[in-house]
Write an enzyme that holds these catalytic residues in place. Structure first.
Site, PDB file in Angstrom:
ATOM      1  N   GLY A   1       0.842  -1.206   0.000  1.00  0.00           N
ATOM      2  CA  GLY A   1       0.000   0.000   0.000  1.00  0.00           C
ATOM      3  C   GLY A   1       0.868   1.244   0.000  1.00  0.00           C
TER       4      GLY A   1
ATOM      5  N   GLY B   1      -0.340   4.931  -1.187  1.00  0.00           N
ATOM      6  CA  GLY B   1      -1.396   5.641  -0.464  1.00  0.00           C
ATOM      7  C   GLY B   1      -0.849   6.842   0.291  1.00  0.00           C
ATOM      8  CD  GLN B   2      -3.334  10.920   4.282  1.00  0.00           C
ATOM      9  OE1 GLN B   2      -3.936  10.014   4.852  1.00  0.00           O
ATOM     10  NE2 GLN B   2      -3.455  12.190   4.626  1.00  0.00           N
ATOM     11  CG  LEU B   3       1.172   5.864   6.726  1.00  0.00           C
ATOM     12  CD1 LEU B   3       1.890   6.985   7.481  1.00  0.00           C
ATOM     13  CD2 LEU B   3       0.477   4.922   7.718  1.00  0.00           C
TER      14      LEU B   3
ATOM     15  CG  ASP C   1      -0.502   0.710  -3.930  1.00  0.00           C
ATOM     16  OD1 ASP C   1      -1.605   0.258  -4.254  1.00  0.00           O
ATOM     17  OD2 ASP C   1      -0.352   1.569  -3.047  1.00  0.00           O
TER      18      ASP C   1
ATOM     19  CB  ILE D   1      -1.870  -7.570  -0.136  1.00  0.00           C
ATOM     20  CG1 ILE D   1      -1.437  -8.351   1.111  1.00  0.00           C
ATOM     21  CG2 ILE D   1      -3.092  -6.736   0.144  1.00  0.00           C
ATOM     22  CD1 ILE D   1      -0.180  -9.146   0.976  1.00  0.00           C
TER      23      ILE D   1
ATOM     24  CE1 TYR E   1      -9.549   1.605   8.256  1.00  0.00           C
ATOM     25  CE2 TYR E   1     -10.523   3.250   9.702  1.00  0.00           C
ATOM     26  CZ  TYR E   1      -9.418   2.709   9.073  1.00  0.00           C
ATOM     27  OH  TYR E   1      -8.192   3.286   9.273  1.00  0.00           O
TER      28      TYR E   1
ATOM     29  CE  LYS F   1      -7.090  -0.439   9.780  1.00  0.00           C
ATOM     30  NZ  LYS F   1      -5.809  -0.941   9.268  1.00  0.00           N
TER      31      LYS F   1
HETATM   32  C1  AKB Z   1     -10.505   7.432   8.365  1.00  0.00           C
HETATM   33  O1  AKB Z   1     -11.025   8.558   8.486  1.00  0.00           O
HETATM   34  O2  AKB Z   1     -11.117   6.416   8.016  1.00  0.00           O
HETATM   35  C2  AKB Z   1      -9.042   7.292   8.722  1.00  0.00           C
HETATM   36  C3  AKB Z   1      -8.849   6.872  10.142  1.00  0.00           C
HETATM   37  C4  AKB Z   1      -9.111   7.803  11.244  1.00  0.00           C
HETATM   38  O3  AKB Z   1      -8.482   5.760  10.371  1.00  0.00           O
HETATM   39  N1  AKB Z   1      -8.351   8.520   8.472  1.00  0.00           N
END
Ligand code: AKB
Length: 316
Positions: A8, A11-13, A34, A53, A141, A145
């Site tokens: 990845g 991406g941004q990070l 990526d 991946i 999400y 996580k």
């Molecule tokens: C999002 O907004 O989904 C991410 C995060 C806080 O994990 N930037």
């Protein structure tokens, strides 16, 4: 010598972490990967592999071909995008983590995997949210996580895998754009202000969220990965914090540089996500265990973003 694979990386990070790791470890030792055929421009000066991946065989081949010792696994579907296709978000976020953790059993010395403030939910204490508290995420999400954090701790306890993780707040940088998060407004707003345009915010004016300047996030990530294993006392994921602000507060700060800047508010489905997340985070475990310290607050963030973005935005 460490041989690092970043999954990845475009991406941004990923973009900024790859650049920093190449500076520290040598360009040839940091392989970006990526979904894209070619890397983003900023990463074109170093090794790159096209990788989905979810394809375990391709991942294994890359590990072997490059003698990879560490993986930074950053590929994920973020909070807002995840709600549009929850099953795919779950599949990508979970299957990919398990693939990387499995490789940690025999092939890898260290793994980095990012978690997020999205692991918290509406029942979590909102202010100064503790490291260990009620967690009731209500986005796919956030659920992925939280499950991922449990898997990381499990692989560490059961198989001795050295996997390390941080719960990032919203990340703000100028080198790459975020994609599909609830905190993305805090990057978009700069692009509009600098282009002399009005910004229509998808969150309400007082939605307070934890945020961090990208350089601080990159610094925290590398410091956690470089610290001695005995300092890593949290094997799920560390709370991490720098500042908190609302759309109204960041707009006020931007107005100090662009007095004519205007913002309007039309909250959409992302408001409910923002409302379920903490307003501020207690990251004393990270500070005490491995010496975490942030360097940018809101004033410094706005200054550095404007200074750098001004140089890169092309006006019509
Ligand atoms: C999002 O907004 O989904 C991410 C995060 C806080 O994990 N930037």
């Amino acid at each position: 010598m460490d041989k690092i694979l970043i999954i990845g990386a475009c991406g941004q990070l990923g973009t900024e972490l790859t650049l920093k790791l190449r500076e520290l470890k040598g360009t040839e030792n940091v392989i970006a990967s990526d979904l894209l055929d070619e890397p983003v421009e900023l990463l074109s000066g170093g090794p790159y592999e096209k990788l989905n991946i979810l394809n375990k065989e391709s991942f294994q081949i890359i590990l072997e071909e490059h003698n990879i010792t560490q993986v930074y696994h950053l590929a994920a579907v973020l909070s807002a995008k995840g709600e549009q296709n929850p099953h795919f978000a779950w599949q990508l976020n979970m299957d990919s983590l398990l693939t990387v953790l499995e490789a940690g059993k025999d092939k890898l010395q260290k793994i980095y995997w990012p978690s997020s403030i999205a692991v918290f939910g509406p029942d979590t204490p909102k202010e100064n949210t503790p490291q260990n508290t009620i967690m009731s995420p209500n986005t796919v999400y956030g659920i992925s996580k939280l499950a991922g954090e449990r898997w990381c701790e499990y692989y560490h306890e059961k198989y001795g895998v050295d996997v390390r993780s941080l719960r990032y707040p919203g990340l703000i940088g100028y080198k790459a754009l975020p994609g599909g998060g609830t905190t993305d407004y805090a990057v978009d707003i700069f692009h509009k202000a600098i282009a002399g345009e009005k910004y229509d915010c998808f969150l309400s004016e007082n939605s307070m969220l934890p945020m961090m300047y990208m350089d601080d996030a990159v610094k925290a990530t590398i410091e956690l990965m470089e610290t001695a294993p005995e300092n890593v006392k949290v094997r799920s994921s560390y709370n991490l914090s720098a500042m908190s602000f609302s759309p109204k507060e960041i707009a006020e700060e931007i107005k100090k540089h662009y007095p004519n800047f205007e913002i309007t508010y039309h909250p959409d489905f992302r408001q409910k996500i923002a409302d379920s997340w903490p307003g501020s985070i207690d990251d004393s475990a990270a500070r005490n265990n491995w010496g975490w310290q942030h360097s940018h607050g809101l004033t410094e963030l706005v200054e550095v973003m404007i200074e750098n973005l001004k140089e890169t935005i092309v006006f019509d």
